[in-house]
Design a protein around this motif. Structure first.
Motif, mmCIF file in Angstrom:
data_model
loop_
_atom_site.group_PDB
_atom_site.id
_atom_site.type_symbol
_atom_site.label_atom_id
_atom_site.label_comp_id
_atom_site.label_asym_id
_atom_site.label_seq_id
_atom_site.Cartn_x
_atom_site.Cartn_y
_atom_site.Cartn_z
ATOM 1 N N MET A 1 0.797 -1.203 0.028
ATOM 2 C CA MET A 1 0.116 0.060 -0.146
ATOM 3 C C MET A 1 0.995 1.047 -0.134
ATOM 4 S SD MET A 1 -3.100 0.239 2.821
ATOM 5 C CE MET A 1 -4.401 1.485 2.719
ATOM 6 N N TYR A 2 0.638 2.058 -1.001
ATOM 7 C CA TYR A 2 1.642 3.159 -1.112
ATOM 8 C C TYR A 2 0.689 4.466 -1.133
ATOM 9 C CZ TYR A 2 4.344 6.947 -3.644
ATOM 10 O OH TYR A 2 4.762 7.875 -4.031
ATOM 11 N N VAL A 3 0.662 5.160 0.233
ATOM 12 C CA VAL A 3 -0.374 6.188 0.637
ATOM 13 C C VAL A 3 0.208 7.563 0.341
ATOM 14 C CG1 VAL A 3 -2.103 7.146 2.425
ATOM 15 C CG2 VAL A 3 -1.466 4.489 2.140
ATOM 16 N N VAL A 4 -0.103 8.405 -0.086
ATOM 17 C CA VAL A 4 0.252 9.895 -0.194
ATOM 18 C C VAL A 4 -0.515 10.771 0.342
ATOM 19 C CG1 VAL A 4 1.749 9.309 -1.945
ATOM 20 C CG2 VAL A 4 -0.291 10.547 -2.600
ATOM 21 N N ILE A 5 -0.136 11.750 1.104
ATOM 22 C CA ILE A 5 -0.923 12.963 1.555
ATOM 23 C C ILE A 5 -0.616 14.094 0.770
ATOM 24 C CG2 ILE A 5 -1.683 14.090 3.797
ATOM 25 C CD1 ILE A 5 -1.984 11.257 4.160
ATOM 26 N N GLU A 6 -1.351 14.883 0.388
ATOM 27 C CA GLU A 6 -1.071 15.775 -0.609
ATOM 28 C C GLU A 6 -1.997 17.036 -0.175
ATOM 29 O OE1 GLU A 6 0.971 16.591 -2.697
ATOM 30 O OE2 GLU A 6 1.837 14.727 -3.647
ATOM 31 N N GLY A 7 -1.662 18.202 -0.473
ATOM 32 C CA GLY A 7 -2.070 19.450 -0.327
ATOM 33 C C GLY A 7 -0.981 20.499 -0.512
ATOM 34 N N ILE A 8 -1.522 21.779 -0.654
ATOM 35 C CA ILE A 8 -0.427 23.089 -0.755
ATOM 36 C C ILE A 8 -0.054 23.333 0.556
ATOM 37 C CG2 ILE A 8 -1.542 24.190 -2.885
ATOM 38 C CD1 ILE A 8 -3.290 25.672 -1.155
ATOM 39 N N ASP A 9 0.839 24.022 0.837
ATOM 40 C CA ASP A 9 1.609 24.498 1.784
ATOM 41 C C ASP A 9 0.393 25.032 3.022
ATOM 42 O OD1 ASP A 9 2.751 25.337 -0.789
ATOM 43 O OD2 ASP A 9 4.529 25.189 0.640
ATOM 44 N N THR A 10 0.660 24.251 4.233
ATOM 45 C CA THR A 10 -0.321 24.871 5.324
ATOM 46 C C THR A 10 -1.433 24.103 5.249
ATOM 47 O OG1 THR A 10 -1.502 26.541 4.577
ATOM 48 C CG2 THR A 10 0.686 27.031 5.634
ATOM 49 N N ALA A 11 -1.691 23.004 4.355
ATOM 50 C CA ALA A 11 -3.061 22.466 4.290
ATOM 51 C C ALA A 11 -3.327 21.312 5.415
ATOM 52 C CB ALA A 11 -3.139 21.421 2.848
#
Ligand SMILES: Nc1ncnc2c1ncn2[C@@H]1O[C@H](COP(=O)(O)OP(=O)(O)OP(=O)(O)O)[C@@H](O)[C@H]1O
Ligand SMILES: Cc1cn([C@H]2C[C@H](O)[C@@H](COP(=O)(O)O)O2)c(=O)[nH]c1=O
Length: 188
Positions: A1-11
């Motif tokens: 399982m390859y999980v990524v947490i994404e979001g712009i700076d300070t998300a």
């Protein structure tokens, strides 16, 4: 399982990763840029604005990503790996090139390795303004609110275009509600 947490700076990525680290003690936690020895140097070069051309800056992130995929993601493909950022940031932040061109470059860097689970924390303009006003900015954050909101839209577009398994979450919900939603998604 390859999980990524994404979001712009300070998300709120680091905040959620801290909670995940307590819940998934067996998982490997990593990040881009800076998840390997070479990556630490590349991160510093990229974030201190050493590259004068946007193209060179993108290639610093791509070099970091190629090494990270090889050393961390592929080396642990039978384990749960949870990463702070991924090729989705790479594609979205390199906005001087067309989406398809940057996708192709990233697929080369990652050896066509895609995340199995993508969590995108989405900020409203007001909340982004509020959070950025409370911290010192690196060279990328200094590009401003409208720049970052455009990147957020590109992240969303990239995730859909790559047909990834994703959950978009309102980043201004409470920390606990976000964390619960992430857990539900990972358990689906
Ligand atoms: N759900 C939330 N509600 C209110 N504030 C939050 C929430 N999540 C995080 N924060 C706050 O927002 C700020 C940024 O959070 P955090 O460092 O987790 O974001 P990040 O996405 O990792 O940022 P960066 O990419 O810039 O490192 C911190 O001050 C944090 O306490
Ligand atoms: C992976 C990646 C990141 N960036 C930008 C996004 C952020 O402004 C910084 C990383 O900082 P963080 O504290 O680790 O979130 O770098 C980018 O421009 N391109 C990329 O590929």
């Amino acid at each position: 399982m390859y999980v990524v947490i994404e979001g712009i700076d300070t998300a709120g990525k680091s905040t959620q990763l801290e909670i995940l680290a307590k819940k998934y003690k067996e998982a490997i936690f990593t990040k881009e840029p800076g998840g390997t020895q070479i990556g630490i140097k590349l991160r510093q070069m990229a974030l201190e604005g050493e590259a004068k051309s946007k193209l060179a800056e993108m290639f610093l992130f791509l070099a970091d990503r190629a090494e990270h995929i090889y050393e961390v993601i592929l080396a642990n493909k039978d384990k749960m790996v949870i990463s702070d950022r991924s090729m989705i940031s790479g594609i979205a932040y390199a906005k001087n090139l067309s989406l398809q061109t940057v996708i192709d470059l990233n697929l080369i860097a990652t050896n066509n390795t895609l995340p199995t689970h993508v969590i995108l924390l989405k900020l409203s303009k007001e909340e982004l303004q509020n959070r950025l006003s409370k911290k010192e900015h690196d060279s990328i954050e200094a590009r401003g609110i409208d720049y970052l909101l455009e990147i957020q839209n590109r992240m969303e577009e990239t995730i859909k275009k790559l047909n990834l398994n994703y959950r978009f979450i309102d980043a201004s919900l409470s920390i606990e509600d976000i964390s619960k939603d992430i857990e539900d998604f990972l358990n689906e």
